[in-house]
Enzyme design. Structure first.
Site, mmCIF file in Angstrom:
data_model
loop_
_atom_site.group_PDB
_atom_site.id
_atom_site.type_symbol
_atom_site.label_atom_id
_atom_site.label_comp_id
_atom_site.label_asym_id
_atom_site.label_seq_id
_atom_site.Cartn_x
_atom_site.Cartn_y
_atom_site.Cartn_z
ATOM 1 N N ARG A 18 -13.111 -19.929 14.194
ATOM 2 C CA ARG A 18 -14.446 -19.486 14.615
ATOM 3 C C ARG A 18 -15.531 -20.401 14.034
ATOM 4 O O ARG A 18 -15.415 -21.589 14.138
ATOM 5 C CB ARG A 18 -14.703 -18.039 14.173
ATOM 6 C CG ARG A 18 -13.851 -17.015 14.875
ATOM 7 C CD ARG A 18 -14.271 -15.630 14.437
ATOM 8 N NE ARG A 18 -13.309 -14.645 14.825
ATOM 9 C CZ ARG A 18 -13.272 -14.044 16.002
ATOM 10 N NH1 ARG A 18 -14.181 -14.312 16.902
ATOM 11 N NH2 ARG A 18 -12.344 -13.161 16.278
ATOM 12 N N VAL A 26 0.848 -1.204 0.000
ATOM 13 C CA VAL A 26 0.000 0.000 0.000
ATOM 14 C C VAL A 26 0.882 1.254 0.000
ATOM 15 O O VAL A 26 0.703 2.172 -0.801
ATOM 16 C CB VAL A 26 -0.955 -0.007 1.230
ATOM 17 C CG1 VAL A 26 -1.612 1.357 1.427
ATOM 18 C CG2 VAL A 26 -2.018 -1.096 1.067
ATOM 19 N N VAL A 27 1.869 1.261 0.913
ATOM 20 C CA VAL A 27 2.711 2.464 1.065
ATOM 21 C C VAL A 27 3.514 2.723 -0.209
ATOM 22 O O VAL A 27 3.564 3.849 -0.713
ATOM 23 C CB VAL A 27 3.653 2.308 2.288
ATOM 24 C CG1 VAL A 27 4.683 3.426 2.338
ATOM 25 C CG2 VAL A 27 2.831 2.278 3.574
ATOM 26 N N GLY A 83 -15.097 -8.512 11.017
ATOM 27 C CA GLY A 83 -15.418 -7.383 11.899
ATOM 28 C C GLY A 83 -14.828 -6.091 11.344
ATOM 29 O O GLY A 83 -15.479 -5.035 11.336
ATOM 30 N N MET A 117 -8.024 -23.210 14.892
ATOM 31 C CA MET A 117 -8.854 -22.005 15.017
ATOM 32 C C MET A 117 -9.847 -21.957 13.859
ATOM 33 O O MET A 117 -9.961 -22.913 13.088
ATOM 34 C CB MET A 117 -7.969 -20.773 15.007
ATOM 35 C CG MET A 117 -7.278 -20.509 16.324
ATOM 36 S SD MET A 117 -6.429 -18.914 16.277
ATOM 37 C CE MET A 117 -6.118 -18.658 18.014
ATOM 38 N N ASP A 161 -8.893 -17.296 9.248
ATOM 39 C CA ASP A 161 -10.106 -18.123 9.266
ATOM 40 C C ASP A 161 -10.667 -18.451 7.873
ATOM 41 O O ASP A 161 -11.415 -19.403 7.706
ATOM 42 C CB ASP A 161 -11.217 -17.426 10.069
ATOM 43 C CG ASP A 161 -10.821 -17.192 11.523
ATOM 44 O OD1 ASP A 161 -9.890 -17.857 11.991
ATOM 45 O OD2 ASP A 161 -11.453 -16.338 12.176
ATOM 46 N N GLU A 178 -12.407 -25.190 16.139
ATOM 47 C CA GLU A 178 -12.801 -24.660 17.462
ATOM 48 C C GLU A 178 -14.291 -24.345 17.579
ATOM 49 O O GLU A 178 -14.849 -24.358 18.666
ATOM 50 C CB GLU A 178 -11.982 -23.413 17.805
ATOM 51 C CG GLU A 178 -12.242 -22.236 16.861
ATOM 52 C CD GLU A 178 -11.487 -20.966 17.241
ATOM 53 O OE1 GLU A 178 -10.745 -20.952 18.230
ATOM 54 O OE2 GLU A 178 -11.643 -19.977 16.506
ATOM 55 N N THR A 180 -7.336 -12.650 7.280
ATOM 56 C CA THR A 180 -7.696 -13.402 8.485
ATOM 57 C C THR A 180 -7.345 -14.853 8.227
ATOM 58 O O THR A 180 -7.581 -15.341 7.113
ATOM 59 C CB THR A 180 -9.197 -13.322 8.803
ATOM 60 O OG1 THR A 180 -9.519 -14.367 9.741
ATOM 61 C CG2 THR A 180 -10.097 -13.497 7.594
ATOM 62 N N VAL A 219 -0.367 -20.240 17.889
ATOM 63 C CA VAL A 219 0.793 -20.565 17.055
ATOM 64 C C VAL A 219 0.385 -20.499 15.568
ATOM 65 O O VAL A 219 1.199 -20.188 14.694
ATOM 66 C CB VAL A 219 1.367 -21.957 17.460
ATOM 67 C CG1 VAL A 219 0.494 -23.094 16.973
ATOM 68 C CG2 VAL A 219 2.782 -22.127 16.959
#
Ligand code: F6P
Length: 332
Positions: free
Chosen positions: A182, A34-35, A115, A180, A138, A233, A136, A263
């Site tokens: 969600r 981006v930068v 989110g 993980m 997930d 999870e 993410t 981890v």
């Protein structure tokens, strides 16, 4: 309210960038893209620290091309991150707009999961030009085949599974590995299929404890030296309950649990994540330069495309159940 999907980019001089929600490998690579892309187009960039919490507090720093040197291979996020569920409140959204105005930032790139993209969409609805980038582990963001960080996380899980199989096999054990994710079983499903799991337990597919025990026992009877269960999870049965049940059923194997936890979120981004993060970072800035806003960059097929944030926040992505069928067929 449906805000405009274009703005006049003629007065665009300065953009903000931030990373939000759970960190994901590749976030730094994306900040760098981006930068440096912005600099290429003579746009200034402000890095907003600690996500929406930092935005409402006005915690920002100027980032030039040299400031993002040496970060593309680092896990985590140099801008840090935070969760701020309260950002759904009008008061905080207005405060964020005020801070952006005070710092003369005319557009924002938000890198994060569901989110964060909801927060980005809220600002877009209030008329502020925003582009979201999915990041993410997930892989639960609707509209993109892959989010930044997923590939690295799966490789981390697989590395753990391969090691765990060595010891499980030596001791004739059932190993339950919790990932993980969600409410999305993507990580467990993909790691399960490529890690050779006997049982994959994910939120999208109901599975009884009896059926899990049956499959483990069958593996024992077939002469397998271990059984591997990969449990997401967010799945119906908790890892500890599954372990207790399997112990009681005396399937032939002893039972051990490994909860991989955070981890999975750390470590150097893989080649895939670096490239995805780079392409998405470039696409986000180029979209803003063309006066496009209210979109998320998405990987569809081999292309990076823009999809409306409105669609992203209104839909939920689930694991592809065709892989579940394949995993079951191969667990023999
Ligand atoms: O969304 C990413 C994620 O790692 C989820 O898989 C997990 O449930 C959650 O974040 C953990 O959040 P925290 O790091 O705040 O405990």
């Amino acid at each position: 309210m449906n805000a405009d999907m274009t703005f006049n980019p003629q007065h665009l001089r300065r953009i903000g960038v931030m990373t939000c929600g759970g960190d994901a490998p590749g976030m730094n690579t994306c900040i760098r893209a981006v930068v440096r892309t912005a600099s290429n187009y003579e746009l200034e960039v402000y890095g907003i620290r600690r996500a929406f919490a930092g935005l409402v507090a006005g915690d920002m720093i100027r980032l030039g091309p040299r400031d993002v040197g040496g970060i593309l291979q680092r896990g985590g996020t140099v801008l840090q991150t935070a969760r701020l569920p309260e950002f759904s409140q009008e008061r905080l959204q207005k405060l964020a707009l005020r801070r952006l105005h005070e710092h003369e930032i005319q557009a924002l790139v938000v890198i994060g999961g569901n989110g964060s993209l909801r927060g980005a969409y809220a600002l877009h609805q209030r008329g502020f030009p925003v582009i979201g980038i999915p990041a993410t582990i997930d892989n639960d963001v609707w509209g993109t085949n892959m989010a930044i960080g997923v590939d690295t996380a799966i490789n981390t899980i697989l590395d753990a599974i391969d090691r765990l199989r060595d010891t499980a096999s030596s001791h004739q054990r059932t190993l339950i590995v919790e990932t993980m994710g969600r409410k999305c079983g993507y990580l467990a499903l993909m790691a399960g299929i490529t890690g050779g799991a006997e049982v994959i337990h994910i939120p999208e597919v109901p599975l009884s404890l009896e059926e899990m025990a049956r499959r483990v026992e069958e593996a024992y009877i077939r002469g397998k030296t271990h059984a591997l269960l990969v449990v997401s999870e967010g799945a119906e049965h908790r890892t500890t309950d599954i372990a207790r049940y399997l112990e009681e059923q005396e399937t032939g194997f002893e039972v051990r649990i490994t909860i991989l936890g955070h981890v999975q979120r750390g470590g150097k981004p893989s080649h895939f994540d670096r490239l995805l993060a780079t392409r998405m970072g470039v696409a986000a800035v180029e979209a803003l330069r063309e006066g496009k806003c209210g979109y998320m960059t998405a990987l569809q097929g081999r292309k990076i495309v823009l999809i409306p944030l409105e669609e992203v926040v209104q839909n939920e992505r689930q694991a592809n159940l065709e892989y579940y069928r394949i995993a079951q067929m191969l667990a023999k």
